[in-house]
Design a protein around this motif. Structure first.
Motif, short mmCIF file in Angstrom:
data_model
loop_
_atom_site.label_atom_id
_atom_site.label_comp_id
_atom_site.label_asym_id
_atom_site.label_seq_id
_atom_site.Cartn_x
_atom_site.Cartn_y
_atom_site.Cartn_z
N UNK A 168 0.83 -1.20 0.00
CA UNK A 168 0.00 0.00 0.00
C UNK A 168 0.87 1.26 0.00
N UNK A 169 0.33 2.33 -0.51
CA UNK A 169 1.00 3.63 -0.48
C UNK A 169 -0.01 4.70 -0.06
N UNK A 170 0.50 5.87 0.32
CA UNK A 170 -0.39 6.97 0.70
C UNK A 170 -0.25 8.10 -0.31
N UNK A 171 -1.36 8.74 -0.60
CA UNK A 171 -1.36 9.86 -1.54
C UNK A 171 -0.94 11.14 -0.83
N UNK A 172 -0.73 12.21 -1.60
CA UNK A 172 -0.36 13.50 -1.02
C UNK A 172 -1.45 14.00 -0.07
N UNK A 173 -2.71 13.84 -0.46
CA UNK A 173 -3.81 14.29 0.39
C UNK A 173 -3.87 13.47 1.67
N UNK A 174 -3.61 12.18 1.59
CA UNK A 174 -3.63 11.33 2.78
C UNK A 174 -2.52 11.70 3.75
N UNK A 175 -1.36 12.09 3.21
CA UNK A 175 -0.28 12.56 4.07
C UNK A 175 -0.71 13.83 4.81
N UNK A 176 -1.38 14.72 4.11
CA UNK A 176 -1.89 15.95 4.73
C UNK A 176 -2.90 15.63 5.82
N UNK A 177 -3.76 14.67 5.55
CA UNK A 177 -4.76 14.26 6.54
C UNK A 177 -4.08 13.74 7.80
N UNK A 178 -3.04 12.93 7.63
CA UNK A 178 -2.32 12.38 8.78
C UNK A 178 -1.63 13.49 9.58
N UNK A 179 -1.04 14.45 8.90
CA UNK A 179 -0.35 15.55 9.60
C UNK A 179 -1.33 16.39 10.40
N UNK A 180 -2.43 16.78 9.77
CA UNK A 180 -3.44 17.60 10.45
C UNK A 180 -4.02 16.84 11.64
N UNK A 181 -4.34 15.57 11.43
CA UNK A 181 -4.94 14.78 12.50
C UNK A 181 -3.99 14.62 13.69
N UNK A 182 -2.71 14.47 13.43
CA UNK A 182 -1.75 14.34 14.52
C UNK A 182 -1.63 15.62 15.32
N UNK A 183 -1.67 16.75 14.65
CA UNK A 183 -1.62 18.04 15.36
C UNK A 183 -2.86 18.20 16.24
N UNK A 184 -4.02 17.86 15.70
CA UNK A 184 -5.27 17.96 16.48
C UNK A 184 -5.22 17.02 17.68
N UNK A 185 -4.81 15.76 17.45
CA UNK A 185 -4.74 14.78 18.53
C UNK A 185 -3.78 15.24 19.62
N UNK A 186 -2.67 15.86 19.22
CA UNK A 186 -1.68 16.37 20.16
C UNK A 186 -2.27 17.44 21.07
N UNK A 187 -2.93 18.41 20.48
CA UNK A 187 -3.50 19.53 21.24
C UNK A 187 -4.59 19.04 22.18
N UNK A 188 -5.49 18.21 21.68
CA UNK A 188 -6.60 17.71 22.49
C UNK A 188 -6.09 16.83 23.62
#
Length: 264
Positions: A200-220
């Motif tokens: 499996x591979x991840x697309x550019x948009x999926x990488x962005x989703x992972x980055x944003x989600x990690x920032x949100x999870x960190x803050x919360x």
């Protein structure tokens, strides 16, 4: 999965990962409600966003992670049972992850335990991490293995395990947070390795989703951990127990009403 869905799941991860309420159970309800289809990326997502939650522990307890080597030795000892049983029982764990009813029952059983745990272990003798022995750390590690049953809650199992070893509520909760770091790093690394080994591979948009989600999870997660410790010292676990029981009953009712709940 779109960005809005990813953000919602990241908030849920940050709120529930370190609380004794089972992030898995909440993921079931949220993903089912939003109609998120299960695919390799979604399964990868639910593991990788734990990295954000991990960093919140390191930031909040930064000085503790650079205090003594003994601190790390205890975490390694406590991590060993999960590493061994996770490797040996990986196929069985995957089977259990396909059963929403397992999650619901675990939520209810764990809820009843939390209703009484404050009374059962009301006289702690260990009030700092330095007082935890290697044997005690190992025993807590075995309790953490109970979280391999979906719906049990990793933090809940390790906190209760600590309290059985005479740790105060605060020390048990904090050691559970520390133990999450190697445990969740290992789980994330294994999931990434399996993902890429499967081709499996991840697309550019999926990488962005992972980055944003990690920032949100960190803050919360930062906010959740600080609030949890304060609440725990004042009120104990009873509210979390009732919450788990209600959540478990809701899942059971959804299953029997014909809803197709999928664990992502």
């Amino acid at each position: 999965m779109n960005f809005i869905q990813a953000i919602i799941l990241a908030v849920i991860e940050g709120l529930t990962e370190f609380l004794p309420v089972s992030s898995t159970g909440h993921m079931i309800l949220a993903s089912s409600y939003m109609g998120i289809a299960s695919d390799p990326f979604v399964k990868l997502f639910t593991i990788v966003i734990q990295l954000g939650a991990i960093l919140s522990v390191v930031v909040l307890y930064f000085k503790r992670f650079f205090k003594t080597l003994d601190f790390y030795y205890k975490l390694i000892v406590a991590f060993i049972p999960a590493a061994v049983f996770g490797y040996l029982l990986s196929d069985k764990i995957d089977e259990l992850l396909e059963s929403p009813m397992t999650v619901a029952i675990s939520l209810v059983i764990g809820g009843f335990i939390l209703l009484f745990v404050d009374k059962w272990f009301s006289e702690p003798t260990i009030h700092s991490e330095e007082e935890i022995t290697y044997l005690t750390a190992l025993k807590i590690g075995f309790f953490q293995c109970l979280a391999m049953i979906p719906g049990t809650s990793r933090s809940g199992a390790s906190i209760v395990g600590g309290m059985t070893q005479k740790l105060s509520r605060k020390v048990a909760a904090e050691f559970s947070f520390f133990l999450a770091v190697p445990t969740m790093f290992a789980a994330t690394a294994k999931k990434l390795l399996d993902f890429y080994k499967a081709g499996h591979t991840v697309s550019h948009q999926e990488v962005q989703i992972l980055l944003v989600a990690n920032v949100i999870a960190f803050i919360v997660a930062l906010l959740a951990i600080k609030s949890f410790i304060g609440f725990l010292n004042k009120n104990g676990f009873k509210l979390f127990g009732w919450y788990r029981i209600i959540a478990g009953i809701i899942i059971i009712l959804l299953i029997y009403s014909g809803h197709d709940l999928q664990i992502i």
